[in-house]
Design an enzyme around this catalytic site. Structure first.
Site, PDB file in Angstrom:
ATOM      1  N   CYS A   1       0.866  -1.185   0.000  1.00 21.35           N
ATOM      2  CA  CYS A   1       0.000   0.000   0.000  1.00 21.35           C
ATOM      3  C   CYS A   1       0.901   1.233   0.000  1.00 21.35           C
ATOM      4  O   CYS A   1       1.642   1.462   0.963  1.00 21.35           O
ATOM      5  CB  CYS A   1      -0.897  -0.001   1.233  1.00 21.35           C
ATOM      6  SG  CYS A   1      -1.940   1.456   1.384  1.00 21.35           S
TER       7      CYS A   1
ATOM      8  N   CYS B   1      -5.227   6.127  -3.747  1.00 17.71           N
ATOM      9  CA  CYS B   1      -4.537   4.835  -3.749  1.00 17.71           C
ATOM     10  C   CYS B   1      -3.139   5.072  -4.282  1.00 17.71           C
ATOM     11  O   CYS B   1      -2.966   5.449  -5.450  1.00 17.71           O
ATOM     12  CB  CYS B   1      -5.276   3.817  -4.620  1.00 17.71           C
ATOM     13  SG  CYS B   1      -4.428   2.228  -4.743  1.00 17.71           S
TER      14      CYS B   1
END
Length: 260
Positions: free
Chosen positions: A74, A199
């Site tokens: 991530c 993101c």
């Protein structure tokens, strides 16, 4: 038992962070992680991370998706965990840490609220029709989309994520609109199973896909707007490999607390 936690956000991508440097990480309660990430019955977050010690790096990052399952890399989480490590006194201006996709270097501003995170090199981009498919630490699908502001990202992204090609392993689905001086990006994330405000691995994938789409090469800087703010991507591209890749953006402490 009470657990101290810290809530961070990077361009609206929000995370629960827990300092686990005093003991090894074991006996993970995935159902509890899912509950803590729930926005009605818990703290509320797109994911949860533990910081642990590592003998060869400043620290190790362990990332869990909002569904409680161990996640892939991530990017915005990586930036937030660097800010957290600075707050904990583990690092000062720069760091080398370990994540699920390997080692990462990062540098952080003096006030601890802006992080430049180096991402993995990428040398494979595939096509699925007109869309681009690549892995920047997590798998991503990138599609150009006009009038993105009014586009139904949730349903269209979910349809792609769960189609016959991707439903087994899942994929993050990014839609991008080229605004000239910047790219506007919206993303449906697997594991969260919803649109998120940002993101990090997704905007990295978008910047790469658009560089290939436009036949660009050399040192490329890309300004990106997401629902949660502004992010910058930099990399070198020789027509085959994306290298010296940096995901640059804010990483800010929201609040801290404790749960039973």
């Amino acid at each position: 038992m009470k657990i101290n936690f810290f809530k961070y956000q990077g361009a609206g991508n929000d995370f629960i962070l827990i300092d686990h440097t005093m003991s090894p990480l074991k006996d993970i309660d995935n159902a509890l992680i899912e509950q803590l990430c729930h926005r009605r019955f818990g703290v509320g977050a797109d994911g949860l991370m533990f910081v642990t010690k590592h003998e060869n790096y400043d620290f190790e990052m362990h990332y869990f998706n909002a569904d409680g399952k161990l996640g892939s890399m991530c990017g915005n989480g990586g930036r937030c965990i660097v800010a957290f490590a600075k707050q904990l006194g583990i690092i000062e201006k720069e760091t080398n840490f370990l994540a699920v996709d390997g080692p990462h270097y990062a540098r952080i501003s003096e006030n601890g609220e802006w992080v430049d995170l180096q991402m993995i090199d990428v040398n494979i981009i595939n096509k699925d029709g007109e869309a681009y498919v690549l892995n920047t630490g997590s798998p991503h699908y990138v599609a150009l989309q006009s009038n993105l502001k009014d586009f139904d990202v949730f349903h269209e992204g979910k349809n792609i994520r769960y189609n016959d090609t991707y439903k087994a392993d899942g994929i993050n689905v990014n839609f991008v609109e080229d605004k000239g001086d910047h790219l506007f990006v919206r993303t449906y994330e697997r594991g969260v199973e919803d649109e998120t405000y940002a993101c990090g691995t997704g905007v990295t994938a978008v910047a790469m896909a658009m560089a290939k789409h436009k036949n660009q090469s050399g040192h490329i800087k890309t300004a990106i707007k997401v629902l949660g703010g502004d992010i910058k991507i930099e990399f070198d591209y020789d027509g085959n490999t994306f290298s010296n890749v940096f995901l640059c953006g804010p990483a800010k402490l929201v609040f801290e607390g404790e749960v039973e």
